[in-house]
Each structure stands twice: as structure tokens, then as C-alpha cells.
Design a protein around this motif. Structure first.
Motif, short mmCIF file in Angstrom:
data_model
loop_
_atom_site.label_atom_id
_atom_site.label_comp_id
_atom_site.label_asym_id
_atom_site.label_seq_id
_atom_site.Cartn_x
_atom_site.Cartn_y
_atom_site.Cartn_z
N GLY A 313 32.29 9.62 -43.28
CA GLY A 313 31.19 10.30 -42.59
C GLY A 313 31.15 9.93 -41.12
N ASP A 314 29.95 9.99 -40.54
CA ASP A 314 29.83 9.73 -39.10
C ASP A 314 30.24 8.30 -38.73
N ALA A 315 30.26 7.39 -39.68
CA ALA A 315 30.72 6.03 -39.40
C ALA A 315 32.20 6.08 -38.98
N ALA A 316 32.92 7.08 -39.50
CA ALA A 316 34.35 7.22 -39.19
C ALA A 316 34.59 8.16 -38.01
N HIS A 317 33.76 9.23 -37.91
CA HIS A 317 34.01 10.25 -36.88
C HIS A 317 32.71 10.94 -36.50
#
Ligand code: FAD
Length: 417
Positions: A313-317
């Protein structure tokens, strides 16, 4: 020599959980439910409980365009029917045009042999429905009195992870209230500012767009025609996304100072400026909700994996909202992680092993990177202002609009096929 008691215990007993998912936003909640439904003993840890979604309350200001691949995943998880019935707005057409050159491109579901291009839904509705499903799964597991194999999900909230340590056969989590948990794998879905990513020592790359996305729901003189409209302006794109109640949800990306100015306008001045910015495509803008704004940046984690640890999710991108793909990429991460772990289990491998996680990390990082850089290139191309480059952009868009096979491939890619 005697091994310390704790180490001896850890050698004898398997970790209590297969997977601990941290972060219960749309992506983390979907991950926990997908892994639980796949039979993994899962816990979801979230710092703040979401507010209950209320059909009688004003439509949440945060909405997303869900691509068909996301709808398919939510359907597999058994939550799509409830989301669809509660409040989701299908769109069949997309019209994107350039304020400077006037060039436009159209995507149309029926002419691609599809019923719709996607749905506009409230973030809070998706998250809340997933949480309800997690509660039901938790309740049915404990009612059955199941042990580790059957009790597939636990929801811990409020629960904040303060630290973790990967060991040979498990990862040990330390919570802010002093509790500890152990799992074979830790999944961080704790958003763009991911504290867990920092704890794992994973850096990020990207750039600050120095823009804010101003959001509001607006009523327009003419109907939205189940169409997602997007006009590229020199300061950034303005999207008008169709809502189920006939209004449109705007996402207006503006340079920081402009966004602050627009937020401070009184309602009438805001409606007037928005009418001009939308080129009056839906006529005058006649009413608005209060406005909010979100900072925009491109951010990619340098890697998606550490020992017994993955990001999703946003933790990655985190990507620019111009393509409306952030959560869709996150839900593709979820499907890939679930399939990776299922394959590992089917072949008797440890689901937290580095070589197992490498498949997920490689595949998703390269797919997400290509998409994120593609969206970034679009943002850059639409920022061109020299007349020659604007003319070249106009020619490119007009040619693309006529190249049916290429346009179809682009549309299928956005759909997640
Ligand atoms: C204006 C705008 C428009 C957008 N439009 C679209 C669109 O049309 N389509 C689309 O696909 N995407 C869109 N996006 C992107 C989309 O909103 C995000 O990709 C998505 O919300 C990310 O979800 P997430 O679950 O990964 O993260 P988040 O929603 O940020 O969730 C992270 C969760 O982790 C929790 N947490 C954090 N730290 C801890 C901790 N230490 N312990 C426990 N819990 C913790 C937080 O409380 C939070 O609940 C848009 C974004 C913006 C800003």
C-alpha cells in the motif's frame, strides 16, 4: 551451556500468528481479510478505530476510483456486494482534455466491451465494510472455539507497534502498551509516513510535487453523465468524479500557494473559479461542501522487503492522484502477497523466508515503479508550458486518441487486467 529460557521456548513453539498486519486502512484491512480467508492465522493491528460509516451522513470527502481489478478482489473477499449496495457510483466514460492545446482523449466502457470503467467510492465505506467483515470473521472463529489453524483473524485496536525484531523463526512485535506478539511475517500497511518502514531501515525515493489536492463535493448545473472528467491546467489537473447522488467530487491539484488561496475563498468565489477551471463542462458549479486539501508527493520505498517483513500500500508507494491508482496498486500488492504466501504454504516453505518474500517484493516493486514513473511522466508532460512543447503534446494526445489498440491497452492496464 544453557540457552536462555525465552530462546528455548521459541525453538519449541511455532509463532502464535502466521501474519501480523499493521495498519487498518483500506489496504491493510483488505490484506488481513485476504490472508485470513486464505487460512493464515492473522492479526490486524491499528492505532485508531475508523468511525462507523453512516448512510445518512454527508458523503466522505475522501473518495477513490476503484479499478475493475480492485472490485474483483473486494468481491472475492465477500465485501463488494455490501459496498455496491451502500453507495458506489459506476462510471462508464472518461474524458481527459488539455486546457492549453485543447487536445482530448476519451475512454468509453461499452466500446471496449465492458459495462463500466470503474466505481467512485468513499474511502471510509470501503474501510468500514472490510472492518465489519473482519469482525464477523473474528466472531465466527472464536464461536467455533478454534485453535491456531481455525482462528484465522484477530483485530487489535487501538494497538500501536513500537518496535520489532526479526529472529530465525519468527518476528517479535513490541506494542506501545508493553504487550508482545510473534508472527512468521510482519506486513506493514501503515500509510505513506510508515513508521514501520523507518524502523526497518528502508529509505524512500521520489519528489515532492509542491502541490496540494483540494477536494470537495460539488453540485453542477448539468449532470455528470456517469463520466470521470479531468482537465489538465498549467498548475495541475482538475478531476470531477461522478457521485451516486448526482454531484461530482473534485480533486483539484494546485501549487501550494494557489491551494491555500483557493481554500481561503468564500464559497461563491470558489464556485466561480471552479467553473472557469472546469471550462464550464458541466455548466456552472452551484453548490459545494466544505473543502479539504492533501499534500502530493511521489514516494517509492527503496525495497519492499526486510527480514520477515514486507511493505504494501502507501507504505510502499505513494503516487500522484492524476491517474486515480494509489489504492488500486495497493490492492494489487494484497493479491500478489496472498498468492505468494499460498504458493509457499502449498510447497511446505516458511512464509516469512527471504526467498519466498523476494517474489512478492520483486514483482510488485517493479510493477509499482513502472506505474509511478508513468504517472510522474504525465504530470511532467502536462506541466510543459512552452508553445512548441504544448503543440507537440496536443499532437501526441490527438494521435493517441485515434490509435484504438494502444488506447485499449492503456485502459486495460488501468483496469488492472
Ligand atoms: C486527493 C487524493 C485522491 C486520491 N484518489 C485516488 C483514486 O481515485 N484512486 C486510487 O486508487 N487512489 C487514490 N488516492 C490514493 C489512496 O487514497 C491511497 O493510496 C490509500 O488511501 C492508501 O491506503 P493505505 O491503506 O495504504 O494507507 P492509509 O489509508 O494511510 O492507512 C494506514 C493506516 O495505518 C495506521 N497506522 C499508522 N502507523 C501505525 C502504527 N505504528 N501502528 C498501528 N497502526 C498504524 C493509520 O492509523 C492508518 O489507518 C488518492 C489520494 C489522494 C490524497
Amino acid at each position: 551451556m544453557n540457552a536462555p529460557a525465552q530462546e528455548m521456548t521459541s525453538r519449541r513453539r511455532p509463532p502464535a500468528l502466521d501474519v501480523a498486519v499493521v495498519g487498518g486502512g483500506m489496504v491493510g484491512a483488505a490484506a488481513a481479510l485476504a490472508l485470513a480467508r486464505a487460512g493464515f492465522a492473522t492479526a490486524l493491528l491499528e492505532a485508531r478505530a475508523p468511525a462507523a460509516w453512516d448512510a445518512h451522513a454527508e458523503v466522505d470527502l475522501r473518495v477513490v476510483g476503484l479499478a475493475p481489478s480492485s472490485v474483483m478482489l473486494l468481491d472475492e473477499l465477500g465485501v463488494w456486494t455490501s459496498i455496491r449496495a451502500a453507495r458506489a457510483s459506476p462510471y462508464t466514460h472518461m474524458h481527459v482534455w488539455d486546457a492549453e492545446s485543447g487536445a482530448a482523449i476519451d475512454f468509453d466502457a461499452p466500446s471496449e466491451g465492458r459495462d463500466r470503467l470503474g466505481y467512485i467510492v468513499e474511502n471510509s465505506l470501503v474501510q468500514w465494510t472490510l472492518w465489519q467483515a473482519l469482525d464477523a470473521a473474528q466472531g465466527s472463529a472464536s464461536a467455533a472455539g478454534a485453535g491456531r489453524a481455525g482462528a484465522s483473524v484477530r483485530r487489535l485496536c487501538p494497538a500501536e507497534v513500537r518496535g520489532f525484531e526479526a529472529r530465525e523463526d519468527r518476528i517479535q512485535l513490541e506494542l506501545a502498551d508493553g504487550e508482545t506478539l510473534s508472527a512468521s511475517l510482519l506486513v506493514a500497511a501503515d500509510g505513506a509516513g510508515s513508521p514501520l518502514r523507518a524502523l526497518a531501515g528502508i529509505g524512500t525515493r521520489g519528489r515532492d510535487y509542491a502541490q496540494r489536492a483540494v477536494v470537495a463535493h460539488v453540485a453542477t448545473e448539468r449532470p455528470h453523465q456517469d463520466t470521470a472528467w479531468q482537465r489538465f491546467l498549467p498548475g495541475g489537473p482538475l478531476a470531477l468524479l461522478p457521485l451516486a447522488d448526482g454531484r461530482s467530487s473534485i480533486v483539484w491539484s494546485l501549487p501550494e500557494a494557489e491551494a491555500r488561496r483557493v481554500l481561503a475563498l468564500d464559497d461563491q468565489a470558489f464556485l466561480d473559479e471552479l467553473g472557469v477551471a472546469s471550462d464550464f463542462r458541466l455548466g456552472r458549479i452551484v453548490a459545494t461542501t466544505p473543502r479539504a486539501a492533501f499534500p502530493l508527493r511521489l514516494q517509492l520505498a527503496e525495497r519492499y522487503q526486510a527480514d520477515r517483513f514486507v511493505l504494501l500500500g502507501d507504505a510502499a508507494h505513494a503516487v500522484h492522484p492524476l491517474a486515480g491508482q494509489g489504492v488500486n496498486l495497493g490492492l494489487r500488492d494484497v493479491a500478489e502477497l496472498r498468492d505468494t504466501l499460498l504458493d509457499a504454504r502449498a510447497t511446505g516453505r516458511d512464509i516469512g523466508a527471504t526467498h519466498v518474500l523476494r517474489r512478492y517484493a520483486r514483482r510488485r516493486r517493479s510493477a509499482d515503479t513502472l506505474d509511478a514513473l508513468g504517472f510522474d511522466a504525465l504530470a511532467r508532460i502536462y506541466a510543459w508550458q512552452s508553445p512548441a512543447l504544448v503543440a507537440a503534446r496536443g499532437i501526441g494526445v490527438r494521435v493517441l486518441d485515434r490509435l484504438a489498440p494502444l488506447k485499449r491497452r492503456l485502459s486495460e492496464h488501468a483496469a488492472g487486467f
